[in-house]
Write a protein that holds these residues in place. Structure first.
Motif, PDB file in Angstrom:
ATOM      1  N   ARG A  70      55.614  11.095  34.448  1.00  0.00           N
ATOM      2  CA  ARG A  70      54.972  12.444  34.125  1.00  0.00           C
ATOM      3  C   ARG A  70      54.557  13.254  35.414  1.00  0.00           C
ATOM      4  O   ARG A  70      53.730  14.727  35.356  1.00  0.00           O
ATOM      5  N   ASP A  71      54.674  12.743  36.463  1.00  0.00           N
ATOM      6  CA  ASP A  71      53.822  13.396  37.433  1.00  0.00           C
ATOM      7  C   ASP A  71      54.838  14.727  37.760  1.00  0.00           C
ATOM      8  O   ASP A  71      54.504  16.118  38.175  1.00  0.00           O
ATOM      9  N   ILE A  72      56.139  15.040  37.411  1.00  0.00           N
ATOM     10  CA  ILE A  72      57.317  15.811  37.471  1.00  0.00           C
ATOM     11  C   ILE A  72      56.640  16.660  36.226  1.00  0.00           C
ATOM     12  O   ILE A  72      56.694  18.049  36.967  1.00  0.00           O
ATOM     13  N   TYR A  73      56.225  16.599  34.982  1.00  0.00           N
ATOM     14  CA  TYR A  73      56.332  17.150  33.785  1.00  0.00           C
ATOM     15  C   TYR A  73      54.162  18.199  34.231  1.00  0.00           C
ATOM     16  O   TYR A  73      54.706  19.289  34.651  1.00  0.00           O
ATOM     17  N   LEU A  74      53.917  17.811  35.111  1.00  0.00           N
ATOM     18  CA  LEU A  74      52.279  18.087  35.560  1.00  0.00           C
ATOM     19  C   LEU A  74      52.253  18.769  36.845  1.00  0.00           C
ATOM     20  O   LEU A  74      51.587  19.947  37.122  1.00  0.00           O
ATOM     21  N   LEU A 121      57.207  23.465  40.685  1.00  0.00           N
ATOM     22  CA  LEU A 121      58.343  23.342  41.112  1.00  0.00           C
ATOM     23  C   LEU A 121      59.130  24.601  40.947  1.00  0.00           C
ATOM     24  O   LEU A 121      60.267  24.373  41.183  1.00  0.00           O
ATOM     25  N   THR A 122      58.976  24.668  39.979  1.00  0.00           N
ATOM     26  CA  THR A 122      59.829  26.029  39.069  1.00  0.00           C
ATOM     27  C   THR A 122      60.395  27.007  40.226  1.00  0.00           C
ATOM     28  O   THR A 122      60.639  27.801  40.334  1.00  0.00           O
ATOM     29  N   ASN A 123      58.934  27.200  40.843  1.00  0.00           N
ATOM     30  CA  ASN A 123      58.568  28.467  41.756  1.00  0.00           C
ATOM     31  C   ASN A 123      60.108  28.299  42.599  1.00  0.00           C
ATOM     32  O   ASN A 123      60.167  28.393  43.864  1.00  0.00           O
ATOM     33  N   ASN A 124      60.379  27.125  43.500  1.00  0.00           N
ATOM     34  CA  ASN A 124      61.325  25.982  44.408  1.00  0.00           C
ATOM     35  C   ASN A 124      62.910  26.349  44.090  1.00  0.00           C
ATOM     36  O   ASN A 124      62.526  26.317  42.899  1.00  0.00           O
ATOM     37  N   THR A 125      63.673  26.706  44.848  1.00  0.00           N
ATOM     38  CA  THR A 125      65.307  26.359  44.811  1.00  0.00           C
ATOM     39  C   THR A 125      65.865  25.196  45.452  1.00  0.00           C
ATOM     40  O   THR A 125      66.899  25.243  45.152  1.00  0.00           O
ATOM     41  N   SER A 126      65.098  24.897  46.765  1.00  0.00           N
ATOM     42  CA  SER A 126      65.866  23.575  46.847  1.00  0.00           C
ATOM     43  C   SER A 126      64.527  22.165  46.987  1.00  0.00           C
ATOM     44  O   SER A 126      63.323  22.462  47.328  1.00  0.00           O
ATOM     45  N   GLN A 158      54.113  16.023  55.692  1.00  0.00           N
ATOM     46  CA  GLN A 158      52.613  16.657  56.319  1.00  0.00           C
ATOM     47  C   GLN A 158      53.144  17.776  57.967  1.00  0.00           C
ATOM     48  O   GLN A 158      52.418  18.405  58.107  1.00  0.00           O
ATOM     49  N   LYS A 159      53.693  16.580  58.633  1.00  0.00           N
ATOM     50  CA  LYS A 159      53.454  16.775  60.593  1.00  0.00           C
ATOM     51  C   LYS A 159      54.663  17.581  60.196  1.00  0.00           C
ATOM     52  O   LYS A 159      54.756  18.757  61.401  1.00  0.00           O
ATOM     53  N   TYR A 160      56.033  17.326  59.862  1.00  0.00           N
ATOM     54  CA  TYR A 160      56.905  18.283  59.931  1.00  0.00           C
ATOM     55  C   TYR A 160      57.663  18.976  58.938  1.00  0.00           C
ATOM     56  O   TYR A 160      58.240  19.812  59.373  1.00  0.00           O
ATOM     57  N   SER A 161      57.228  19.098  58.175  1.00  0.00           N
ATOM     58  CA  SER A 161      57.738  20.191  56.460  1.00  0.00           C
ATOM     59  C   SER A 161      57.185  22.094  57.387  1.00  0.00           C
ATOM     60  O   SER A 161      56.249  21.715  57.454  1.00  0.00           O
ATOM     61  N   LYS A 162      58.564  21.932  57.773  1.00  0.00           N
ATOM     62  CA  LYS A 162      58.064  23.928  57.020  1.00  0.00           C
ATOM     63  C   LYS A 162      57.562  24.647  55.700  1.00  0.00           C
ATOM     64  O   LYS A 162      57.091  26.131  55.911  1.00  0.00           O
ATOM     65  N   THR A 163      56.810  24.071  54.976  1.00  0.00           N
ATOM     66  CA  THR A 163      56.585  24.440  53.733  1.00  0.00           C
ATOM     67  C   THR A 163      55.519  23.367  53.510  1.00  0.00           C
ATOM     68  O   THR A 163      54.908  22.304  53.427  1.00  0.00           O
ATOM     69  N   GLN A 164      54.261  23.585  53.078  1.00  0.00           N
ATOM     70  CA  GLN A 164      53.581  23.297  52.762  1.00  0.00           C
ATOM     71  C   GLN A 164      53.294  22.848  50.953  1.00  0.00           C
ATOM     72  O   GLN A 164      52.551  22.098  50.712  1.00  0.00           O
ATOM     73  N   ASP A 165      54.370  22.822  50.535  1.00  0.00           N
ATOM     74  CA  ASP A 165      54.976  22.014  48.888  1.00  0.00           C
ATOM     75  C   ASP A 165      55.010  20.578  49.330  1.00  0.00           C
ATOM     76  O   ASP A 165      56.713  20.558  49.306  1.00  0.00           O
ATOM     77  N   ILE A 166      54.666  20.157  48.966  1.00  0.00           N
ATOM     78  CA  ILE A 166      55.224  18.443  49.506  1.00  0.00           C
ATOM     79  C   ILE A 166      54.012  17.962  48.029  1.00  0.00           C
ATOM     80  O   ILE A 166      52.944  17.435  48.252  1.00  0.00           O
ATOM     81  N   TYR A 167      55.159  17.206  46.717  1.00  0.00           N
ATOM     82  CA  TYR A 167      54.624  16.400  46.677  1.00  0.00           C
ATOM     83  C   TYR A 167      54.879  14.870  46.664  1.00  0.00           C
ATOM     84  O   TYR A 167      55.727  13.887  46.953  1.00  0.00           O
ATOM     85  N   PHE A 168      53.618  14.095  45.933  1.00  0.00           N
ATOM     86  CA  PHE A 168      53.546  13.114  46.410  1.00  0.00           C
ATOM     87  C   PHE A 168      54.185  12.379  44.680  1.00  0.00           C
ATOM     88  O   PHE A 168      52.529  12.626  43.769  1.00  0.00           O
ATOM     89  N   VAL A 169      54.611  11.789  44.102  1.00  0.00           N
ATOM     90  CA  VAL A 169      54.969  11.312  42.420  1.00  0.00           C
ATOM     91  C   VAL A 169      55.702  10.012  42.217  1.00  0.00           C
ATOM     92  O   VAL A 169      56.256   9.189  43.270  1.00  0.00           O
ATOM     93  N   ASN A 170      55.107   9.643  41.344  1.00  0.00           N
ATOM     94  CA  ASN A 170      55.297   7.789  41.002  1.00  0.00           C
ATOM     95  C   ASN A 170      55.876   7.819  39.486  1.00  0.00           C
ATOM     96  O   ASN A 170      56.104   6.383  39.090  1.00  0.00           O
TER      97      ASN A 170
END
Length: 290
Positions: A252-256, A261-266, A237-249
């Motif tokens: 199922r979290d990826i499917y949600l 996520l499909t809007n991202n290429t990297s 959260q401090k150093y990323s140049k993007t706001q798209d940060i996902y905390f997954v476990n």
């Protein structure tokens, strides 16, 4: 999606050892009730896997040896530390105990044992099992909680010099701020950074990757009960140049989150040290296919 992975991914050696030892103990005593004292490591799937092996969990709120005797025949102390008083009490009730302490936490005990004349101050989280266990075992050592400040300030002697040791999951920047705060308060300190080496490298690698590269998203794999995984989130959260940060476990979290996520290429992917390898592999494979 192009996926960049910060290695090592999945379990750290300390967690692997704790799980293997717990399963081995149950195999040795198949007819005995076997339990861990709190979660053996901070991940729900680990707890579920051990439950399938017949290993239950005694809640950390249960602190009476007689009550624990009613729950289990064998108690395994987790990788986060060993409550020495409780372990001694359990001996009087014929509850067999085992230790699976993380080697880095063990180094802190070794440091104190080998330098009995030194004064120490501990930095950690009083509500985290590692910090709470340390506080039980060394109630004479002043405790600096990273959110609440010094818990037992009346134990401090400002004429003395304190060697500052810390919970193994605390990151470098948090420690730096606390060192400065302690100096500002007029305390003489000597730094003795006891953060797990693997975590130091993970924290630093994440920071460097985010500082020097731009990723469409950052994916942090781990449980929200894991302090080192939450620290990875804080760094992202401090150093990323993007706001798209996902905390997954889980997958199922990826499917949600799939539609986002499909809007991202990297993606930059990192995991906490108590995250099962199969969860990491499932998530990385799915991200790579998007």
């Amino acid at each position: 999606m192009k996926v960049t992975i910060i290695d090592p991914i999945g379990f750290c050696p300390g967690v692997i050892n704790a799980i293997k030892k717990s399963i081995g103990i149950k195999k040795e005593y198949p007819l005995k009730k076997v339990a861990t004292y709190g979660a053996i490591a901070h991940n729900e799937r680990i707890t579920a896997t051990l439950a399938q092996q017949g290993i239950s969990v005694v809640d950390l709120d249960v602190i009476d040896a007689k009550e624990i005797k009613e729950l289990t025949d064998i108690l395994i102390f987790s990788a986060h530390g060993t409550d020495l008083r409780l372990m001694n009490d359990l001996e009087t009730y014929d509850v067999k105990t085992y230790i699976t302490i993380c080697p880095y936490i063990n180094l802190i005990d070794k440091e104190i044992y080998e330098n009995p004349s030194d004064e120490y101050l501990y930095v950690g989280i009083i509500d985290h099992v590692e910090g709470a266990t340390f506080n039980k075992n060394y109630s004479n050592i002043p405790f600096y909680d990273i959110e609440k400040g010094i818990i037992n300030e009346d134990q401090l002697d400002y004429k003395k010099t304190y060697k500052v040791i810390n919970q193994t999951t605390i990151d470098e920047e948090t420690l730096k701020d606390i060192y400065e705060h302690l100096k500002y308060k007029g305390l003489n300190i000597r730094k003795c950074n006891t953060t797990c080496q693997m975590l130091k490298e993970k924290y630093e690698a994440l920071k460097i990757k985010l500082k020097h590269n731009k990723y469409d998203c950052v994916v942090i794999i781990g449980s929200r009960t894991s302090n080192n995984t939450k620290t990875l989130l804080k760094i992202a959260q401090k150093y990323s140049k993007t706001q798209d940060i996902y905390f997954v476990n889980s997958l199922r979290d990826i499917y949600l989150q799939k539609s986002k996520l499909t809007n991202n290429t990297s993606a930059l992917v990192i995991s906490g040290t108590s995250t099962p390898n199969d969860i990491c592999e499932e998530i990385i494979e799915k991200l790579s296919s998007l």
